[in-house]
Every structure is written in C-alpha cells, then in structure tokens.
Design a protein around this motif. Structure first.
Motif, short mmCIF file in Angstrom:
data_model
loop_
_atom_site.label_atom_id
_atom_site.label_comp_id
_atom_site.label_asym_id
_atom_site.label_seq_id
_atom_site.Cartn_x
_atom_site.Cartn_y
_atom_site.Cartn_z
N SER A 57 0.86 -1.12 -0.01
CA SER A 57 -0.04 0.08 0.05
C SER A 57 1.03 1.35 -0.06
N ALA A 58 0.85 2.17 -1.10
CA ALA A 58 1.29 3.40 -1.11
C ALA A 58 1.13 4.30 0.17
N SER A 59 -0.03 3.94 0.73
CA SER A 59 -0.50 4.91 1.86
C SER A 59 0.54 4.61 2.96
N LYS A 60 1.14 3.52 3.07
CA LYS A 60 1.94 3.00 4.17
C LYS A 60 3.37 2.91 3.89
N SER A 61 3.97 2.59 2.86
CA SER A 61 5.24 2.71 2.07
C SER A 61 5.26 3.08 0.69
N GLY A 62 5.33 4.20 0.31
CA GLY A 62 5.43 4.61 -1.22
C GLY A 62 6.76 5.16 -1.65
N VAL A 63 6.94 6.29 -2.00
CA VAL A 63 8.15 7.01 -2.38
C VAL A 63 9.31 7.15 -1.32
N GLY A 64 10.27 6.41 -1.52
CA GLY A 64 11.31 6.36 -0.62
C GLY A 64 11.08 5.76 0.68
N GLY A 65 9.93 4.83 0.66
CA GLY A 65 9.53 4.00 2.11
C GLY A 65 8.51 5.14 2.73
N ALA A 66 8.07 6.17 2.27
CA ALA A 66 7.25 7.19 3.15
C ALA A 66 5.87 6.92 2.65
N PRO A 67 4.94 7.34 3.60
CA PRO A 67 3.61 7.18 3.23
C PRO A 67 3.30 8.17 2.17
N THR A 68 2.78 7.83 1.13
CA THR A 68 2.44 8.50 -0.17
C THR A 68 0.88 8.52 -0.36
N LEU A 69 0.41 9.81 -0.72
CA LEU A 69 -0.59 10.02 -1.20
C LEU A 69 -0.67 10.19 -2.80
N LEU A 70 -1.17 9.28 -3.37
CA LEU A 70 -1.13 9.23 -4.85
C LEU A 70 -2.52 9.00 -5.49
N SER A 71 -2.85 10.13 -6.34
CA SER A 71 -4.14 9.84 -6.92
C SER A 71 -4.10 10.65 -8.36
N ASN A 72 -5.02 10.41 -8.84
CA ASN A 72 -5.11 10.98 -10.20
C ASN A 72 -5.22 12.30 -10.75
#
Length: 537
Positions: A195-210
């Motif tokens: 889940s990007a919300s938990k581990s996204g860019v650089g391992g940080a929580p990431t809010l990704l949307s359209n």
C-alpha cells in the motif's frame, strides 16, 4: 481507419463548466489567468480536507474509484504513527490510446491540479510533490506551471516539487510503477503489492491519486461542499471528464454533470444513432449494447448496474458496419503487447488470449471459444498489477456483449462484416517507448549482451526459463532449448538475475560490441555508464 487521438482534442462542456472554466478564453490557463478564473484558495487542515472529500463523495478518477477521504486519512495516520513526512504524487500518466481527459487538464489547466495537490501537501506537512506524466506536452505544461509558482526541486526548497516523465505504456500508469520510477527504478510494477499509503516513495507514506481527482478537490475547496453537491447526482455529485472517440464524427473530451444520459453524450460527439455497442471505461472496461445505452446515465453506479464501467472515463461506440469481435481482437493484441513481461500469467496469458480470439474469427469453433474463456479466467488476480485483470475483463465482456456475432463466428462462417479499426490505437501500430515491446529508447534497440549455457554444469533446474522467458524455454527433457542467445535490452536486468540465481552456476553473460569487456564466468558485465543500481533489480 481511426487515427490516433491528439494530445488535446476538442473540449466541450454540458451545463456550467467547473474543471474547464476559462477554456473558452485561452488555450492554457497560466497562473495569473488561473487566479482570475478560479480565484484564490485558502489552506485547509487535514481533517477539514478529508471531511470535504467525504461530503462530496470524491473518488479516484483514474479507474479504480477508491474513496479519496479514506486514502487521505490513511496516509496522514501512517505518517503520524511513523513520525515521517508523507509524499504527494499526482498521477498524470495517461497511457491508453482512448483516454485524453487528464492530458487535457494538464495541458490546459495545470494549476487547478496543483491547487489540489498543494492543499493536501500543506495539510499533511509533506515536503515532496511529484507529478507523473508520460507525454512531452504534459511534461512541458506541468514544468512551466511549477516554475510559474516558483516551485523547484532544490534542496533548500520548503516543498521540493518536480515532474517525473515515464514512457507511454499501459503499465507505467499503475501506482506502483510510478512510485518505483520516482525511486529510480524501472517504470514497471514490483513483484510485491504494498500500500502506497503505508510505504510509497522512498518508503514514506504516499498520497497518490489521479490528476482529475486533485482538480476536483480544488474546485470543491473553493466553492464549498453544498454548492459542489448542487451539480450532478445526490450520491455522486459534481462533474466528470469523459473522452469520447471510436465511431464518432468529432472525438472530444467533455465535462458533464453526473446523471446526464449516456446517449446524449454520444449524440454530441456524432456517434451512430443506434451503435452496435459502446465500450465504457476504456480498454480495461466493459461493452454495453445499443439497448442498454438508452438506460445508462453517466455515473459510476449506473454504468456498473447495466454491466458497463466508468473506469477512466473513456467512451467508445462502434457502428453496425464493423465486426465487433475483429475490433476487440485489435485491442486484445495491443493489450498483450503492453505486458511488462515479468509475470507469466500476463506475459504468456494475454498473447494466448489474443490468439484465442483470433482462432474464433478464423473458424476455430466452440473449442476456440472455450480456450479463450479458460485463458481469461486463468490470468486474473495473478499479476503484479491490474493489467491482466483489466484485459481479461475486457475479453470476457466482449464474449458476453456480442452473442449474435459470436454465434455467427463459432457456429457458422462468420458475421461477414469487415473490421474498420474504429477503436483508436497508437498511430501506425507504433508501440510506445521505454519498456518491453516499445520503440527505440535506452531500454530497446539492438542487443548488447549474449547469455550462454555451460552444459557441463547445467542440471536442468529450469529457473532460467522462469526468470528469463524471453530467451529460455525448456525442452521435453527439462533442459534449456538454446545454448546461447542475445539478450533483449529491456531484459538485461532479468538476465543478470538469472545468472546470479542459477543453482548450478551454469550461466554467463558476455558483452557484445567493440568496447566489450572481458567475459566473466558467472557475473554479468555492465556497460559503462550503467549504474550499480541495475544489479539489484
């Protein structure tokens, strides 16, 4: 033959414009014009922003339709729990030939998208903003917009903002692919789903949307939830951006309130009065027939109820004069070529499914139909991303929607209609650049490496064929069928893994070309300029 859609086709609006406000004044709203049209935007707190998104029932507009308020709260909670700053990512990767609504927004109203993204970044204390794009026009427009706001990727910037340009390819639009590319990897999904919300860019929580999702949030933040909900349906308020192409006189992107009859949208674009079928949701979407079109309205729930899909907002009618199975075969073949080439059910299953559809058209009979159904069933939920699932859904929908034509091909001599190619694909059959099957780029072109099998060591474990199916296949005896073979440039990282993981140490790679280094028995040889990062792929 339908030509490829331009980056920015004709734009229309039904009712009062929201996302497309100001489009009648200028081709692109720069920052001063954006502020004149939309006005200033006040910051909001995190919970206030999440409540706003919940009240307007804002869902992701990239296809999946996940509730935005849940994603926002999840990222904020994860960031607080871990004590790290989150990252905000705008996904403007629109890599399907039939979709242009996000491309239109980025090219013509980039600051509306940035408004929503910056609202979220400030509310959550993010210090990194990345906008993912795949087209030259969207890269230029968004980089210009960041410069107009004085945003940069400098280390001393309070908010580091940049544009991430990836190849135009179906799988690069997946959230996991975009995050992986931002971190410096290839723009293809990783093997594990996290889940990007938990581990996204650089391992940080990431809010990704359209991209459209952030633009909708910016509109709602300006006008308030009550006024926003005065447009459209009660349970799905606001407007949606649609791309209408296929058998139409005027391909267009159109902003419409939810609740507008689908047949009215088709009439605006000059579709046939009685289309043979309409593909809803794009090439990962579903077909509905002419009778169903008259029942459908533009909303996620309505289209789901009649067997269609809003998806990424692509609407494609076809006329009575073309063979629907032949049209679907062209799309199925394109979907197969769009595989990242790393998951067996996708890499092998989607070409098999396309061949199954071709067998039906060539008189394969009931056996061909059953084979197609079985392959479509087998590829679902077995890939690193949603590409095999969406492709299988498209094929299954084709079989269900065109039963008369299917019977004519399976039980008779075919429907007798030609294939006009009205569903847009990339111009001239061109595959996009960047990863397996693409055009010329750093990852394509002539092979630079050759892989060898040492038969005195090989014990037929078969791991090489699992890791590198582009090169190795196993014979009836369980051993590779080739002793040496060139490695496609896009598969070089996988070839390195095959060499490293061979239990018998029976593989080696040699560099080809005038500057080739001395061969190594078991370790891959890298060209100059290729970083050590590739070894970890």
């Amino acid at each position: 033959m339908n030509e490829a859609l331009p980056d920015v086709p004709e734009v229309r609006v039904v009712g009062l414009p929201q996302l497309t406000s100001g489009f009648d004044l200028v081709d692109r709203l720069d920052l001063p014009m954006h502020l004149k049209v939309h006005g200033p935007l006040e910051p909001m707190g995190g919970e206030q922003l999440a409540s706003l998104a919940e009240r307007i029932n804002l869902r992701g507009r990239g296809g999946a339709g996940f509730p935005f308020h849940k994603k926002l709260r999840s990222v904020a909670e994860s960031a607080i729990k871990r004590g790290v700053r989150p990252v905000v990512v705008v996904n403007g990767s629109e890599d399907e030939p039939a979709c242009r609504k996000d491309t239109v927004l980025i090219n013509r109203a980039p600051h509306l998208i940035l408004d929503g993204a910056l609202l979220c970044a400030e509310a959550m204390g993010a210090r990194t903003l990345v906008v993912g794009v795949t087209r030259e026009s969207t890269q230029r427009s968004m980089e210009k917009a960041l410069a107009e706001r004085g945003l940069s990727n400098g280390r001393r910037s309070a908010l580091r903002a940049r544009v991430q340009r990836n190849p135009v390819r179906m799988v690069t639009g997946a959230a996991a692919s975009l995050i992986r590319s931002i971190d410096g990897g290839p723009a293809i999904p990783p093997g594990r789903k996290i889940s990007a919300s938990k581990s996204g860019v650089g391992g940080a929580p990431t809010l990704l949307s359209n991209a459209e999702t952030f633009a909708q949030l910016a509109i709602a933040a300006r006008i308030g939830p009550e006024r926003y909900c005065n447009t459209g349906l009660y349970d799905e308020p606001g407007t949606v951006m649609l791309t209408v192409s296929g058998a139409v006189a005027r391909p267009m992107v159109i902003e419409v309130p939810t609740g507008v009859p689908l047949r009215y949208v088709l009439q605006l674009a000059g579709a046939p009065p009685v289309p043979q079928g309409v593909l809803t949701g794009g090439y990962h979407g579903k077909w509905i027939d002419a009778a169903t079109v008259n029942e459908a309205i533009v909303s996620r729930n309505s289209l789901d109820a009649v067997g269609g899909s809003l998806g990424a907002g692509a609407i494609l009618p076809i006329s009575q004069e073309t063979c629907p199975l032949g049209e679907s075969l062209r799309v199925a073949q394109w979907l197969a070529e769009e595989s990242a080439g790393q998951c067996g059910p996708c890499y092998l299953g989607l070409p098999a499914a396309a061949r199954g559809m071709e067998d039906i058209l060539n008189g394969g009979g009931p056996a061909a139909l059953e084979a197609l159904k079985q392959v479509a069933k087998n590829v679902k939920r077995r890939g690193a991303c949603s590409h095999p699932d969406g492709s299988a859904m498209f094929l299954e929908s084709t079989v269900k929607a065109f039963t008369d034509d299917l019977a004519a091909h399976v039980l008779g001599n075919g429907c007798g209609r030609p294939v006009h190619g009205v569903l847009p694909l990339f111009e001239g059959g061109r595959a996009p650049t960047g990863i397996p099957g693409g055009g010329q780029s750093e990852e394509n072109g002539p092979s630079r490496q050759k892989i060898f099998v040492d038969w005195t060591l090989c014990r037929g474990h078969g791991l090489c064929a699992d890791i590198l199916p582009e090169v190795f296949q196993l014979g009836a005896d369980g051993f590779p069928t080739v002793a040496q073979a060139p490695v496609p440039r896009y598969a070089e990282a996988k070839a390195m893994r095959a060499v490293r993981r061979c239990p018998a140490l029976a593989l080696r790679i040699e560099e080809e070309g005038p500057q080739a280094k001395a061969p190594s028995r078991n370790l891959p040889v890298l060209s100059q300029g290729r970083g050590r990062r590739a070894l970890g792929r």
